[in-house]
Motif scaffolding. Structure first.
Motif, PDB file in Angstrom:
ATOM      1  N   GLN A 182     -20.093  31.921  -9.359  1.00  0.00           N
ATOM      2  CA  GLN A 182     -20.834  32.103 -10.161  1.00  0.00           C
ATOM      3  C   GLN A 182     -21.735  33.284 -11.075  1.00  0.00           C
ATOM      4  N   LEU A 183     -22.194  33.493  -9.412  1.00  0.00           N
ATOM      5  CA  LEU A 183     -22.554  35.364  -9.406  1.00  0.00           C
ATOM      6  C   LEU A 183     -21.214  36.509  -9.798  1.00  0.00           C
ATOM      7  N   ILE A 184     -20.463  36.109  -9.588  1.00  0.00           N
ATOM      8  CA  ILE A 184     -19.015  37.031  -9.590  1.00  0.00           C
ATOM      9  C   ILE A 184     -18.876  36.637 -11.039  1.00  0.00           C
ATOM     10  N   GLU A 185     -19.029  36.086 -11.449  1.00  0.00           N
ATOM     11  CA  GLU A 185     -18.486  35.755 -12.716  1.00  0.00           C
ATOM     12  C   GLU A 185     -19.548  36.204 -13.826  1.00  0.00           C
ATOM     13  N   LYS A 205     -21.366  39.598 -17.891  1.00  0.00           N
ATOM     14  CA  LYS A 205     -22.703  40.960 -18.539  1.00  0.00           C
ATOM     15  C   LYS A 205     -22.259  42.403 -17.609  1.00  0.00           C
ATOM     16  N   ASP A 206     -21.530  42.642 -16.944  1.00  0.00           N
ATOM     17  CA  ASP A 206     -21.071  44.501 -17.139  1.00  0.00           C
ATOM     18  C   ASP A 206     -20.199  44.642 -18.367  1.00  0.00           C
ATOM     19  N   ASN A 207     -19.216  43.861 -18.874  1.00  0.00           N
ATOM     20  CA  ASN A 207     -18.234  43.816 -19.404  1.00  0.00           C
ATOM     21  C   ASN A 207     -18.801  43.857 -20.856  1.00  0.00           C
ATOM     22  N   ASP A 208     -20.012  42.517 -21.329  1.00  0.00           N
ATOM     23  CA  ASP A 208     -20.771  42.503 -22.188  1.00  0.00           C
ATOM     24  C   ASP A 208     -20.211  41.399 -22.638  1.00  0.00           C
ATOM     25  N   ILE A 209     -19.211  39.982 -22.351  1.00  0.00           N
ATOM     26  CA  ILE A 209     -18.880  39.259 -22.461  1.00  0.00           C
ATOM     27  C   ILE A 209     -19.772  37.972 -22.766  1.00  0.00           C
ATOM     28  N   LYS A 210     -19.509  37.943 -23.615  1.00  0.00           N
ATOM     29  CA  LYS A 210     -20.721  37.013 -24.278  1.00  0.00           C
ATOM     30  C   LYS A 210     -20.080  35.820 -25.348  1.00  0.00           C
ATOM     31  N   LEU A 211     -21.080  34.569 -25.574  1.00  0.00           N
ATOM     32  CA  LEU A 211     -20.297  33.618 -25.826  1.00  0.00           C
ATOM     33  C   LEU A 211     -21.587  32.676 -26.705  1.00  0.00           C
ATOM     34  N   ASP A 212     -21.055  32.367 -28.304  1.00  0.00           N
ATOM     35  CA  ASP A 212     -22.775  31.992 -29.045  1.00  0.00           C
ATOM     36  C   ASP A 212     -22.215  30.714 -29.255  1.00  0.00           C
ATOM     37  N   SER A 220     -18.245  25.676 -21.022  1.00  0.00           N
ATOM     38  CA  SER A 220     -17.049  25.550 -19.182  1.00  0.00           C
ATOM     39  C   SER A 220     -15.687  26.661 -19.247  1.00  0.00           C
ATOM     40  N   GLN A 221     -15.108  25.292 -20.020  1.00  0.00           N
ATOM     41  CA  GLN A 221     -13.570  25.600 -21.331  1.00  0.00           C
ATOM     42  C   GLN A 221     -13.423  27.178 -21.447  1.00  0.00           C
ATOM     43  N   LEU A 222     -14.378  27.138 -22.873  1.00  0.00           N
ATOM     44  CA  LEU A 222     -14.328  28.156 -23.589  1.00  0.00           C
ATOM     45  C   LEU A 222     -14.966  29.536 -22.846  1.00  0.00           C
ATOM     46  N   ILE A 223     -15.475  29.673 -21.190  1.00  0.00           N
ATOM     47  CA  ILE A 223     -15.769  30.261 -20.577  1.00  0.00           C
ATOM     48  C   ILE A 223     -14.260  31.372 -19.604  1.00  0.00           C
ATOM     49  N   SER A 224     -14.046  30.082 -19.231  1.00  0.00           N
ATOM     50  CA  SER A 224     -12.969  30.186 -18.533  1.00  0.00           C
ATOM     51  C   SER A 224     -11.945  30.564 -19.705  1.00  0.00           C
ATOM     52  N   GLN A 225     -11.291  30.568 -20.606  1.00  0.00           N
ATOM     53  CA  GLN A 225     -10.915  30.937 -21.339  1.00  0.00           C
ATOM     54  C   GLN A 225     -10.785  32.513 -21.823  1.00  0.00           C
ATOM     55  N   LYS A 226     -12.432  32.667 -22.495  1.00  0.00           N
ATOM     56  CA  LYS A 226     -12.526  34.355 -22.297  1.00  0.00           C
ATOM     57  C   LYS A 226     -12.217  35.345 -21.184  1.00  0.00           C
ATOM     58  N   LEU A 227     -12.995  34.669 -20.064  1.00  0.00           N
ATOM     59  CA  LEU A 227     -12.505  35.299 -19.062  1.00  0.00           C
ATOM     60  C   LEU A 227     -10.532  35.902 -18.241  1.00  0.00           C
ATOM     61  N   LEU A 228     -10.035  34.865 -18.884  1.00  0.00           N
ATOM     62  CA  LEU A 228      -8.606  34.955 -19.183  1.00  0.00           C
ATOM     63  C   LEU A 228      -8.078  36.059 -19.831  1.00  0.00           C
ATOM     64  N   ALA A 229      -8.806  36.089 -20.690  1.00  0.00           N
ATOM     65  CA  ALA A 229      -7.857  36.632 -21.380  1.00  0.00           C
ATOM     66  C   ALA A 229      -8.516  38.054 -21.458  1.00  0.00           C
ATOM     67  N   PHE A 230      -9.870  38.504 -20.812  1.00  0.00           N
ATOM     68  CA  PHE A 230     -10.166  39.422 -20.023  1.00  0.00           C
ATOM     69  C   PHE A 230      -9.906  40.448 -18.728  1.00  0.00           C
ATOM     70  N   TYR A 231      -9.531  39.277 -17.770  1.00  0.00           N
ATOM     71  CA  TYR A 231      -8.302  39.405 -16.265  1.00  0.00           C
ATOM     72  C   TYR A 231      -7.385  39.936 -16.758  1.00  0.00           C
ATOM     73  N   LYS A 232      -6.484  39.088 -18.072  1.00  0.00           N
ATOM     74  CA  LYS A 232      -5.277  39.987 -18.503  1.00  0.00           C
ATOM     75  C   LYS A 232      -4.936  40.927 -19.119  1.00  0.00           C
ATOM     76  N   GLU A 233      -6.009  41.887 -19.466  1.00  0.00           N
ATOM     77  CA  GLU A 233      -6.607  42.817 -19.841  1.00  0.00           C
ATOM     78  C   GLU A 233      -6.471  44.094 -19.302  1.00  0.00           C
ATOM     79  N   ASN A 234      -7.572  43.494 -18.060  1.00  0.00           N
ATOM     80  CA  ASN A 234      -7.835  44.419 -17.444  1.00  0.00           C
ATOM     81  C   ASN A 234      -7.637  44.441 -15.935  1.00  0.00           C
TER      82      ASN A 234
END
Length: 440
Positions: A344-347, A352-359, A407-421
């Protein structure tokens, strides 16, 4: 009022709150005046009860309530304004000599602080990203399954090697009571086949789940157990045979193709196989993505090193639930939840560091997409936008459902970020190889 913070170390701090009468007395006097106006005391007209009597009866309890309200509001405001990242909630320090009759009150709270750390997204040892392909064997098997599913069925008096069996599987200990259908040819080994060949409707057969079917996922589907549980499931079940049939496979002709694809997009067996391959690999890609996210999560937890305020968190866990825990129980609970807390802390740090937000608008769109998929399965392929908005609104009012979708949407966003970075080690495998490597 005076609030001060003392850092014990990098992970622990103490906040001291000093409150004097001037901080709360005006509010207490106002409440006492309101009580006096409403008080109905025998011997006195309403609103004319002596203030001294009101103070004696209600003064201390009102003062204690107001001090506690002021204390919580001030503490929360201080933590917010000072931008203190904390774990759990502030823990009040017990004061044995505390006196509510004093002129000045001092309260102390222990804080567990979020550790500072960096997340390395360029590891030396790369995480494996699987590309799962549909093999020729899998396509051939699925074509046969389709021919069987749409074939002509006739009843049999007893089980033969080519039979379909429908029956109920039961295991009381695991609370399994599930009806399923399978082919005798799906069974693994001659031993299981021998138990069933010759059996009749009404017979009860005892079977062992370990190596019962050639594909464990057949057993998973029949018994209705989880994917994680099925590979190690080693129990006995009883099968009560309810129906025995034999299926003559359907021909691979236009009549069958049109049943499968009414839009006329398939005209040959080769085109059918291409469709099967496309659909299968879409599903495989979803499983591959989930495995990749799990693998990245495991990697980050294992390789991102930081300390936690373990002693504080154990004290907090001891009092956080409905039932107070012993120190031993709190320690066990902390050890059980530590890995999840670390991720949770790593996520949070990555977001925060990569400005990944969910509105909220994104969450609504995601919910509508989920609803649209569900409705399509029941034949409604073109729902009105207002209908989707209304259903999404109702779902998101349910806190548990909203949290799940978020939680599912955040996981999608993080996966897309990891794939790109992140760089991954790519590996092409069949579905069977994927299962063996990932769930071995």
């Amino acid at each position: 009022m005076n609030i001060t913070r003392e850092n014990i170390d990098a992970l622990n701090a103490v906040v001291k709150v000093d409150i004097v009468a001037d901080d709360y007395q005006t509010k207490v006097n106002q409440l006492l005046t309101d009580y006096r106006k409403k008080a109905d005391v025998p011997g006195f007209r309403k609103g004319h009860v002596p203030m001294g009597m009101i103070k004696k009866q209600y003064g201390k309890s009102i003062m204690i309530d107001e001090v506690n309200k002021l204390l919580q509001e001030s503490l929360n405001k201080f933590i917010t304004e000072e931008k203190i990242d904390i774990l759990g909630n502030p823990l009040p320090r017990v004061q044995d000599d505390f006196n509510w009759d004093a002129d000045k009150f001092s309260f102390e709270f222990e804080l567990g602080l979020v550790p500072e750390f960096d997340v390395d997204l360029k590891p030396k040892k790369k995480v494996t990203e699987y590309k799962i392909i549909a093999t020729e064997e899998l396509l051939e098997e699925e074509v046969k399954n389709i021919q069987t599913r749409y074939g002509k069925m006739s009843p049999l008096e007893e089980v033969i090697k080519e039979a379909n069996i429908t029956g109920t599987f039961i295991n009381e200990e695991k609370e399994i009571n599930k009806k399923g259908t399978f082919l005798v040819s799906d069974l693994e080994g001659k031993k299981n086949e021998k138990k069933l060949v010759g059996a009749k409707v009404g017979d009860v057969i005892e079977l062992e789940t370990k190596k019962l079917f050639k594909d464990d996922h057949k057993l998973q589907h029949i018994l209705g157990v989880s994917h994680e549980e099925i590979h190690d499931l080693d129990i006995k079940v009883t099968l009560t045979i309810e129906e025995i049939t034999k299926t003559e496979p359907a021909d691979l002709d236009q009549e069958l193709f049109d049943k499968l694809f009414p839009d006329g997009s398939v005209k040959t067996s080769s085109e059918l196989r291409e469709k099967i391959k496309e659909d299968a690999e879409k599903q495989f890609a979803q499983q591959g993505d989930q495995q990749l996210l799990n693998a990245v999560t495991e990697h980050l937890v294992e390789n991102t090193k930081f300390d936690l305020p373990a002693e504080f968190l154990q004290k907090w866990l001891a009092t956080a639930g409905e039932k107070e825990l012993t120190p031993e129980e709190a320690k066990a609970e902390f050890e059980k939840s530590e890995k999840g807390l670390r991720y949770q802390l790593i996520e949070g740090k990555v977001m925060k560091d990569n400005d990944i937000k969910l509105d909220y608008a994104e969450l609504v769109d995601y919910a509508k997409g989920f609803i649209r998929t569900q409705m399509a399965q029941f034949g409604n392929t073109n729902p009105e936008e207002k209908e989707l908005d209304d259903i999404a609104g109702r779902i998101l009012q349910n806190q548990e459902e909203a949290q799940k979708l978020q939680s599912q949407l955040i996981s999608q966003k993080l996966l897309a970020f990891y794939k790109e970075n992140m760089s991954f080690k790519s590996k092409e495998v069949s579905y069977e190889e994927f299962i063996k490597e990932v769930y071995k």
